[in-house]
Design a protein around this motif. Structure first.
Motif, PDB file in Angstrom:
ATOM      1  N   ASN A 131     -23.362  25.765  61.335  1.00 39.21           N
ATOM      2  CA  ASN A 131     -22.528  27.148  62.025  1.00 39.21           C
ATOM      3  C   ASN A 131     -23.099  28.455  61.650  1.00 39.21           C
ATOM      4  OD1 ASN A 131     -20.630  25.148  63.117  1.00 39.21           O
ATOM      5  ND2 ASN A 131     -19.579  24.882  61.117  1.00 39.21           N
ATOM      6  N   ARG A 132     -23.491  28.777  60.292  1.00 40.62           N
ATOM      7  CA  ARG A 132     -23.978  30.322  59.886  1.00 40.62           C
ATOM      8  C   ARG A 132     -24.945  30.245  61.040  1.00 40.62           C
ATOM      9  NH1 ARG A 132     -27.054  31.649  54.464  1.00 40.62           N
ATOM     10  NH2 ARG A 132     -27.980  33.718  55.109  1.00 40.62           N
ATOM     11  N   ARG A 180     -23.684  31.439  64.636  1.00 39.24           N
ATOM     12  CA  ARG A 180     -23.153  32.591  64.704  1.00 39.24           C
ATOM     13  C   ARG A 180     -24.293  33.947  64.576  1.00 39.24           C
ATOM     14  NH1 ARG A 180     -19.500  30.415  60.835  1.00 39.24           N
ATOM     15  NH2 ARG A 180     -20.984  31.405  59.039  1.00 39.24           N
ATOM     16  N   GLU A 181     -25.389  33.476  63.581  1.00 36.21           N
ATOM     17  CA  GLU A 181     -26.301  34.638  63.683  1.00 36.21           C
ATOM     18  C   GLU A 181     -27.358  34.637  64.680  1.00 36.21           C
ATOM     19  OE1 GLU A 181     -28.297  34.089  59.860  1.00 36.21           O
ATOM     20  OE2 GLU A 181     -26.644  34.770  58.986  1.00 36.21           O
ATOM     21  N   ALA A 237     -21.245  32.605  70.763  1.00 31.14           N
ATOM     22  CA  ALA A 237     -20.213  32.541  69.759  1.00 31.14           C
ATOM     23  C   ALA A 237     -18.921  32.715  70.305  1.00 31.14           C
ATOM     24  CB  ALA A 237     -20.636  33.399  68.509  1.00 31.14           C
ATOM     25  N   ARG A 253     -25.264  34.396  69.026  1.00 32.17           N
ATOM     26  CA  ARG A 253     -24.101  35.387  69.319  1.00 32.17           C
ATOM     27  C   ARG A 253     -23.458  35.477  70.653  1.00 32.17           C
ATOM     28  NH1 ARG A 253     -26.161  40.437  65.659  1.00 32.17           N
ATOM     29  NH2 ARG A 253     -26.498  39.015  63.662  1.00 32.17           N
TER      30      ARG A 253
END
Length: 307
Positions: free
Chosen positions: A232-233, A236-237, A243, A240
């Motif tokens: 998930n990290r 998100r990075e 997201a 985007r």
């Protein structure tokens, strides 16, 4: 730069067309009566060249409109190819009508020539028909990653007779990165083989999975939490633009399976863009291993010669 070049050609074709139509009417003046033997031929020639220049000027205007309004790269590419083909065919019809003096004879001659060429060039014609199929059915577009007849790569050009793609994976790589080799195959191949498209417009992702070997004594719930947090990290990075949307059907998941040797595998299954499979796997592993190594009392990794 391309737009300026297109504007330049529109101006050039416009000036040529204006000069030719002016010449066509100037030839009708009485001052040219002394050349009556040649005037009809020159009038027809100037009119034919005027129509050809007009056709190419209109095609350039259409290309300009397509480049400014079409959003998808693949759709824009196909529309430009169709515009170019129609301009060439129309110009050939005008040129043939000039050579045969009337349009009916030109159409008949064009039909007879097409029939003869059809028997002589069956393979290229089949590929051209397959190109028409590509335009309307759109099994793949420029920019898509596809697999056909055991070949996998990113489509960079779709011509009237063949398709060009940059190979990914291949003989020298075990990942999904581009190998640097160029593959060209006839369009007729799509009529005989199945086409796998990894970059379809309806689904931006494909599913991939990465296993991590852990010992049976590990805290499996903690392992699952770490893998999901790492996935998930990374999403998100690096994703985007997705997201902000609700992608419930693309939620990552963890499952465990028994390995042949003395450990089990924690497998993280996650969505990934087709061209980012190797990069996303590496990032997830870096994030996940950092979390797992912080808790050696909860996570044990395989040890021994079979590791």
């Amino acid at each position: 730069m391309k737009m300026q070049k297109t504007n330049k050609w529109i101006l050039i074709y416009g000036v040529i067309a204006a000069l030719l139509i002016a010449l066509h009417y100037v030839l009708q003046l009485s001052v040219f009566e002394v050349w009556n033997e040649y005037v009809p031929f020159l009038e027809k020639l100037s009119m034919s060249l005027f129509l050809i220049a007009l056709i190419f000027m209109v095609s350039k205007i259409i290309r300009k409109l397509i480049n400014t309004r079409a959003h998808l790269e693949g759709d824009r590419y196909n529309l430009l190819r169709i515009t170019r083909l129609l301009a060439i065919v129309s110009s050939l019809i005008v040129a043939t009508s000039f050579l045969f003096q009337n349009l009916y004879a030109a159409v008949v001659s064009f039909g007879l020539i097409s029939l003869i060429i059809g028997f002589a060039l069956q393979a290229p014609i089949t590929s051209f028909i397959a190109w028409i199929y590509l335009i309307f059915r759109r099994p793949y577009l420029v920019g898509d990653r596809i697999q056909i007849n055991g070949l996998r790569g990113d489509v960079v050009e779709i011509n009237y007779l063949d398709t060009t793609m940059l190979e990914c994976s291949g003989d020298y790589l075990v990942n999904d990165r581009r190998s640097g080799r160029i593959i060209r195959f006839p369009n007729s191949l799509i009529l005989k083989e199945e086409v796998i498209n990894y970059s379809g417009p309806d689904f931006p992702f494909i599913w991939n999975e990465t296993p991590i070997q852990v010992a049976y004594t590990s805290d499996l719930e903690f392992v699952e939490e770490c893998l999901l947090a790492a996935t998930n990290r990374d999403f998100r990075e690096h994703y985007r633009h997705f997201a902000a949307h609700e992608w419930e059907e693309w939620e990552p998941a963890v499952y465990f399976r028994i390995n042949t040797y003395a450990w089990m595998e924690a497998v993280i299954s996650y969505p990934v863009e087709p061209r980012d499979t190797t990069g996303r796997r590496n990032r997830i592993l870096r994030y996940a291993l950092a979390l797992l190594n912080e808790a050696p009392d909860k996570v044990q990794f395989p040890e021994g010669t079979l590791r």
